[in-house]
Design a protein around this motif. Structure first.
Motif, PDB file in Angstrom:
ATOM      1  N   LYS A  45       0.839  -1.210   0.000  1.00 35.53           N
ATOM      2  CA  LYS A  45       0.000   0.000   0.000  1.00 35.53           C
ATOM      3  C   LYS A  45       0.868   1.251   0.000  1.00 35.53           C
ATOM      4  N   MET A  46       1.870   1.263   0.893  1.00 37.87           N
ATOM      5  CA  MET A  46       2.735   2.435   1.008  1.00 37.87           C
ATOM      6  C   MET A  46       3.532   2.655  -0.276  1.00 37.87           C
ATOM      7  N   ARG A  48       2.886   1.636  -3.333  1.00 41.97           N
ATOM      8  CA  ARG A  48       1.987   2.074  -4.408  1.00 41.97           C
ATOM      9  C   ARG A  48       1.738   3.574  -4.301  1.00 41.97           C
ATOM     10  N   ARG A  49       1.445   4.023  -3.069  1.00 41.68           N
ATOM     11  CA  ARG A  49       1.151   5.434  -2.825  1.00 41.68           C
ATOM     12  C   ARG A  49       2.364   6.296  -3.208  1.00 41.68           C
ATOM     13  N   GLY A  52       3.278   5.368  -7.272  1.00 42.60           N
ATOM     14  CA  GLY A  52       2.245   5.385  -8.297  1.00 42.60           C
ATOM     15  C   GLY A  52       2.331   4.172  -9.211  1.00 42.60           C
ATOM     16  N   GLU A 134       8.062   5.899   5.105  1.00 45.27           N
ATOM     17  CA  GLU A 134       7.466   6.353   3.840  1.00 45.27           C
ATOM     18  C   GLU A 134       8.269   7.495   3.237  1.00 45.27           C
ATOM     19  N   ASP A 138      10.125   7.373  -0.322  1.00 41.23           N
ATOM     20  CA  ASP A 138       9.763   8.415  -1.283  1.00 41.23           C
ATOM     21  C   ASP A 138      11.002   9.147  -1.792  1.00 41.23           C
TER      22      ASP A 138
END
Length: 150
Positions: A45-46, A48-49, A52, A134, A138
């Motif tokens: 989930k993380m 993907r966020r 993208g 995260e 990122d």
């Protein structure tokens, strides 16, 4: 007797870590440790966020997001996931491809972990601050995409 690595043997080894059509869900379902399975779903989930991108199996045990292409010194091109993870028996292994030298400030606030050259080893997601993790993923992902544009 030590077997010499021939060019073909090297190629066979390198081909293992390639994107493939294996099911990410089936792979995670096969993880014996229930907590590691749950942590894997959270990491997906993380990631993907952050990226993208959809998760893709790389080889038999890496769940990757995005790609980057690079060239070895001998001129041979190669490809790898820009970030990803693997729910290994000993730890969740996150692939922070640029390494960690630029992220000392984040690492100091992350929690309990170990590192290798480009690997972040975490026993459980509950051992680290999810917001810091995260941000680390990122920043590393953006660095890879800036440094190695498609």
């Amino acid at each position: 007797m030590v077997e010499k690595r021939t060019a073909e043997n090297k190629r066979k080894v390198e081909l293992k870590t390639r994107p493939n059509n294996s099911s990410v869900e089936a792979f995670i379902a096969g993880v014996e440790d229930e907590k590691k399975r749950a942590d894997s779903h959270e990491l997906i989930k993380m990631m993907r966020r952050v990226t993208g991108e959809e998760p893709v199996m790389w080889g038999t045990a890496i769940i990757g997001f995005g790609t980057y292409r690079y060239t070895y010194a001998n001129g041979r091109p190669a490809e790898m996931c820009a970030t990803g993870f693997s729910p290994r028996k000993s730890a969740l292994t996150l692939y922070i491809m640029p390494g960690f030298s630029a992220y000392d400030g984040l690492l100091s606030r992350l929690g309990r972990y170990k590192t290798g050259k480009s690997c972040l080893y975490i026993k459980r997601l509950s051992d680290v601050d999810p917001d810091i993790l995260e941000e680390l993923v990122d920043r590393a992902y953006r660095y890879m995409k800036d440094r190695y544009p498609d």
